[in-house]
Scaffold this motif. Structure first.
Motif, PDB file in Angstrom:
ATOM      1  N   VAL A 120      20.262 111.344   6.582  1.00 48.93           N
ATOM      2  CA  VAL A 120      20.775 110.393   7.716  1.00 48.93           C
ATOM      3  C   VAL A 120      21.301 109.086   6.041  1.00 48.93           C
ATOM      4  O   VAL A 120      22.772 109.174   6.612  1.00 48.93           O
ATOM      5  N   ALA A 121      20.323 109.117   5.478  1.00 44.61           N
ATOM      6  CA  ALA A 121      21.269 108.258   4.817  1.00 44.61           C
ATOM      7  C   ALA A 121      22.056 108.771   3.481  1.00 44.61           C
ATOM      8  O   ALA A 121      22.895 108.665   3.226  1.00 44.61           O
ATOM      9  N   ILE A 122      22.182 110.059   3.218  1.00 42.94           N
ATOM     10  CA  ILE A 122      23.398 111.142   2.701  1.00 42.94           C
ATOM     11  C   ILE A 122      24.973 110.444   3.328  1.00 42.94           C
ATOM     12  O   ILE A 122      26.274 110.039   2.896  1.00 42.94           O
ATOM     13  N   PHE A 123      24.272 110.403   4.507  1.00 39.05           N
ATOM     14  CA  PHE A 123      25.745 110.545   6.245  1.00 39.05           C
ATOM     15  C   PHE A 123      26.132 109.011   5.853  1.00 39.05           C
ATOM     16  O   PHE A 123      27.551 108.719   5.753  1.00 39.05           O
ATOM     17  N   ILE A 124      24.970 107.917   5.205  1.00 38.47           N
ATOM     18  CA  ILE A 124      25.829 106.727   5.456  1.00 38.47           C
ATOM     19  C   ILE A 124      26.523 106.415   4.513  1.00 38.47           C
ATOM     20  O   ILE A 124      27.685 106.034   4.321  1.00 38.47           O
ATOM     21  N   CYS A 125      25.560 106.391   3.067  1.00 36.22           N
ATOM     22  CA  CYS A 125      26.806 106.972   1.881  1.00 36.22           C
ATOM     23  C   CYS A 125      27.990 107.587   1.789  1.00 36.22           C
ATOM     24  O   CYS A 125      28.951 106.978   1.302  1.00 36.22           O
ATOM     25  N   ILE A 126      28.297 108.364   2.685  1.00 34.14           N
ATOM     26  CA  ILE A 126      29.531 109.320   2.421  1.00 34.14           C
ATOM     27  C   ILE A 126      30.980 108.568   3.017  1.00 34.14           C
ATOM     28  O   ILE A 126      31.421 108.129   3.249  1.00 34.14           O
ATOM     29  N   PHE A 127      30.137 107.859   4.058  1.00 32.48           N
ATOM     30  CA  PHE A 127      30.914 106.933   5.125  1.00 32.48           C
ATOM     31  C   PHE A 127      31.730 106.181   4.397  1.00 32.48           C
ATOM     32  O   PHE A 127      32.287 105.722   4.655  1.00 32.48           O
ATOM     33  N   THR A 128      30.393 105.371   3.996  1.00 28.63           N
ATOM     34  CA  THR A 128      30.631 104.392   3.148  1.00 28.63           C
ATOM     35  C   THR A 128      31.839 104.383   1.792  1.00 28.63           C
ATOM     36  O   THR A 128      32.883 103.858   1.708  1.00 28.63           O
ATOM     37  N   ILE A 129      31.678 105.521   1.112  1.00 25.29           N
ATOM     38  CA  ILE A 129      32.743 106.302   0.465  1.00 25.29           C
ATOM     39  C   ILE A 129      34.056 106.543   1.070  1.00 25.29           C
ATOM     40  O   ILE A 129      35.146 105.865   0.336  1.00 25.29           O
ATOM     41  N   ILE A 130      34.191 106.720   2.238  1.00 29.17           N
ATOM     42  CA  ILE A 130      35.786 107.197   3.436  1.00 29.17           C
ATOM     43  C   ILE A 130      35.944 105.662   3.397  1.00 29.17           C
ATOM     44  O   ILE A 130      36.721 105.277   3.046  1.00 29.17           O
ATOM     45  N   VAL A 131      35.238 105.138   4.092  1.00 28.54           N
ATOM     46  CA  VAL A 131      35.608 103.459   4.611  1.00 28.54           C
ATOM     47  C   VAL A 131      36.478 102.874   2.971  1.00 28.54           C
ATOM     48  O   VAL A 131      37.405 102.070   3.387  1.00 28.54           O
ATOM     49  N   LEU A 132      35.829 102.776   1.997  1.00 31.28           N
ATOM     50  CA  LEU A 132      36.139 102.348   0.680  1.00 31.28           C
ATOM     51  C   LEU A 132      37.183 103.079   0.303  1.00 31.28           C
ATOM     52  O   LEU A 132      38.845 102.086  -0.132  1.00 31.28           O
TER      53      LEU A 132
END
Length: 776
Positions: A598-610
């Motif tokens: 879950v933490a990894i998916f959150i990090c990936i989603f944050t990077i995509i938004v950035l």
């Protein structure tokens, strides 16, 4: 009498001395004695004199004499008091005192006697010391060593109890009988105390009561030996009676009345009862007890050791609805009172206590504490576990509303309805938590529908029963290894298993190999472990250096569950002793938990938004740069154009400098403009306000400059803001390079380059588009 005895002794001595002198040869001083000097002796007795002689001075003390027979002999005395207090008659040797002597000042005097030849002052005999003693005549009164003495004795002491001792001193000679003997007498307070000859004071009564009189002041007299009359001295003795515990406490009031709310806490103070004990505080040991009234289990009375008061405290909660008033009798006593000195008057002190309980708005009361419910895990049919119940203990009997206050573990696992029903929104998982605890709050519903601010709490404990819904898992050992030349039956590793479910009552785990087609065998130990052993022996490292052995583990539960686990065994080189010498490094097994995923998916989603935000910013920047591409080759040129606006022309309002009709006619005819005279100098501006355009342009420039100065996101030049302004009274089309540079017109403005330096800037603005991007 003493004086007569002394006189007889002196006469006897003189007679004896004279007889001895007659027996000596008469030729003592003849020339035939060859002038040899014979030894001579002083002759006198020890001298004595009484003190304070009541006779005229001088007083004869005694006589000094020598065996020297010389008509020129002369007696003299020397010493501290010679020739002052004492003097000697030169020829006879009689010694006299010229002052009245006081033995108490000086008891004896030491002098030196000499006999000399008055003609040449030569000593006829060696000097001799003698002592004059002063006799005591008992002339001093006994004097107390201090004026005031202090003593103490316990009250109610028996007759003859020692109190204290006084001392008086007589300065007379204690060696003379009766001269220094002191006798004592109580001359004030003799009805309570007496004194003996040694100065010790004793009690004469057994009923000295401190509570009646605590201090006595007596006067003691000291005088010489009994039977003698004369002066005496006195002293004061202050005697204090010390307290003993000889009095019982007595209530100050015959009854006590207290009011207390029913919600008083257990152990709180209801009220204080006060007693009076005339003994001193260290002897006050009051004990309180119930005499009548069956409330010993409801209240207790605790004595305060400092104030001796009795503090009434409840031992259990009070309830106005059950008992609104308590009435009982209490007794105060002192068990440490010495009954030998107890005074009549009764040993009991009883008082009546009334406690009035007042009604208060109490919080709801739960009927059962604590609550406990049991439920099986993963049971989809169970939605209600039970309910909690509370009631209003007051007479109003209001309705109760329940709510969940706290939960452990925290989450929406257990709910509480308004009516107190314990609900499960979803089945529980015992492996997540074997028990759940919640705190239920109960509040009364007031008449206006609001909730009361008083609430009570109840603990609800939910126990989750286990079902066999988890297969056992292998507890992986640390890198199992085996020698390539291992013998059959060699134990490689002992394996064990674990199960998230409770251990089955039917027994241990069962271990087995998924396939028998291997060089390994499994032997169960029947203690939840099994041994992996070598089956045939002699492993071939050339064929396989690592073996993956599937192991099946069953839990014997209902239903029985099993899992297949892979045991990774490395085949290693070993020496002759069987020690490992070389093993291949195998890849580590890495497991990722759900939380980590879950933490990894959150990090990936944050990077995509950035990245999306950055792409949007870049797109807007590119579009902005495209809008600015018509500004010319450089910002400096634009700034130059703005500065030289009144000279080079190009402004819409400056129609006196540029005549658009002339420009258009020249462009159509293709003829070159003449250098002089300027044809556009004769064009007149259309009628109108000659200053309105300049004033409006000036205000616009100031406004744009102010915006640029205060806005950090805009370009650092105000040129861009001005070229977009068309003016208010232009009769020509716009000549702005910001719009013409990006225009789709097919007109070729290269002919402007042939018009001379005055049209150079205009030719550059209408020339080809710049090829470089604008750089910030």
């Amino acid at each position: 009498m003493d004086y007569i005895i002394l006189l007889h002794c002196l006469l006897f001595t003189l007679a004896f001395a004279d007889k001895e002198s007659q027996e000596k040869p008469q030729n003592l001083f003849s020339n035939k004695a060859s002038h040899k000097r014979l030894k001579r002796d002083w002759i006198w007795n020890q001298m004595h004199i009484k003190e304070e002689i009541d006779a005229p001075l001088p007083h004869h003390v005694g006589k000094i004499t020598s065996s020297v027979r010389n008509s020129n002999a002369k007696y003299i005395i020397e010493g501290e008091y010679a020739n002052t207090i004492f003097k000697v008659e030169e020829t006879s040797g009689d010694v006299y005192a010229f002052e009245r002597l006081d033995r108490e000042k000086k008891a004896e005097y030491e002098l030196t006697a000499l006999i000399i030849d008055r003609r040449n002052n030569q000593s006829l005999e060696p000097p001799s010391k003698f002592i004059i003693k002063v006799y005591d005549i008992n002339d001093n009164v006994p004097v107390f060593v201090q004026k005031v003495f202090n003593g103490s004795v316990p009250e109610m002491s028996p007759v003859g109890t020692s109190v204290t001792k006084v001392t008086a001193v007589d300065a007379d000679d204690p060696t003379v009988s009766g001269h220094a003997t002191v006798s004592y007498q109580v001359i004030k307070g003799d009805e309570y105390f007496t004194i003996d000859d040694s100065g010790v004071i004793f009690t004469t009564r057994p009923d000295l009561d401190r509570e009646t009189q605590s201090t006595y002041e007596i006067v003691v007299k000291a005088k010489d030996a009994p039977g003698t009359s004369g002066d005496s001295s006195t002293a004061t003795v202050v005697i204090t009676l010390s307290d003993i515990n000889d009095n019982f406490p007595v209530f100050k009031h015959s009854s006590f009345h207290f009011k207390v709310p029913e919600n008083i806490s257990v152990g709180g103070e209801v009220g204080r009862v006060k007693v009076e004990d005339i003994d001193e505080p260290q002897h006050r040991n009051t004990k309180y007890s119930f005499v009548r009234g069956d409330y010993r289990d409801t209240f207790e009375i605790v004595a305060n050791p400092y104030t001796n008061e009795g503090n009434i405290r409840p031992k259990k909660p009070l309830d106005f609805e059950k008992v609104s008033e308590y009435r009982f009798d209490i007794e105060a006593t002192d068990p440490t009172v010495d009954l030998r000195y107890f005074k009549s008057g009764g040993s009991r002190s009883i008082s009546t206590v009334t406690i009035e309980v007042t009604d208060v708005d109490e919080p709801p009361v739960f009927t059962k504490l604590p609550y406990e419910f049991k439920v099986m895990e993963n049971d989809p049919e169970v939605r209600t576990l039970g309910s909690v119940w509370a009631h209003d203990p007051d007479a109003a009997k209001r309705k109760i509303r329940f709510s969940r206050l706290r939960a452990s573990p925290n989450g929406d696992y257990i709910r509480v309805s308004d009516t107190g029903i314990i609900q499960l929104p979803k089945p529980l998982d015992r492996e997540f938590s074997a028990s759940y605890n919640i705190t239920v709050a109960a509040k009364e519903i007031l008449e206006d529908g609001r909730l009361s601010d008083r609430e009570s709490h109840a603990q609800v404990h939910v126990i989750v029963g286990d079902e066999n819904d988890n297969a056992p898992e292998l507890v992986y050992p640390e890198e199992p290894r085996v020698c390539e030349n291992a013998a059959p039956g060699k134990v490689i590793v002992r394996i064990s298993a674990t199960d998230k479910d409770e251990l089955s009552p039917r027994g241990f785990f069962k271990f087995s190999l998924a396939t028998e087609d291997s060089n390994f065998s499994l032997i169960e130990n029947y203690d939840n472990t099994a041994n992996i052993t070598v089956k045939y022996g002699q492993f071939n490292r050339e064929l396989a250096k690592i073996h993956y052995l599937p192991v099946i583990i069953s839990d014997n539960g209902v239903p029985e569950l099993s899992s297949t686990n892979t045991l990774v065994i490395s085949v290693c080189k070993c020496n002759e002793k069987g020690n490992f010498t070389f093993c291949e490094e195998r890849a580590k097994q890495v497991g990722v938990s759900i939380q980590a995923l879950v933490a990894i998916f959150i990090c990936i989603f944050t990077i995509i938004v950035l990245f999306a935000v950055l792409a949007m910013l870049l797109l807007l920047r590119k579009r902005h740069k495209k809008d600015l591409s018509g500004l010319g080759r450089s910002v400096a040129e634009i700034h130059e154009q703005l500065v030289r606006y009144d000279e080079e022309g190009g402004g819409e309002m400056d129609t006196t400098s540029y005549d658009v009709s002339v420009l258009n006619s020249v462009r159509k005819s293709g003829a070159k403009a003449e250098a002089a005279p300027s044809p556009y100098a004769q064009v007149q501006k259309p009628p109108g306000n000659a200053t309105s355009g300049a004033g409006e342009m000036e205000s616009m420039i100031e406004e744009k400059k102010s915006e640029a100065d205060n806005d950090r996101d805009l370009l650092p030049y105000d040129t861009l803001h001005i070229y977009g302004y068309e003016g208010a009274e232009s009769i020509a089309e716009s000549l702005s390079s910001l719009q013409s540079g990006s225009s789709d017109s097919d007109i070729d403005y290269d002919f402007l380059n042939d018009w001379g330096p005055r049209f150079k800037m205009l030719a550059e603005l209408y020339g080809s588009e710049p090829s470089e991007d604008f750089v910030y």
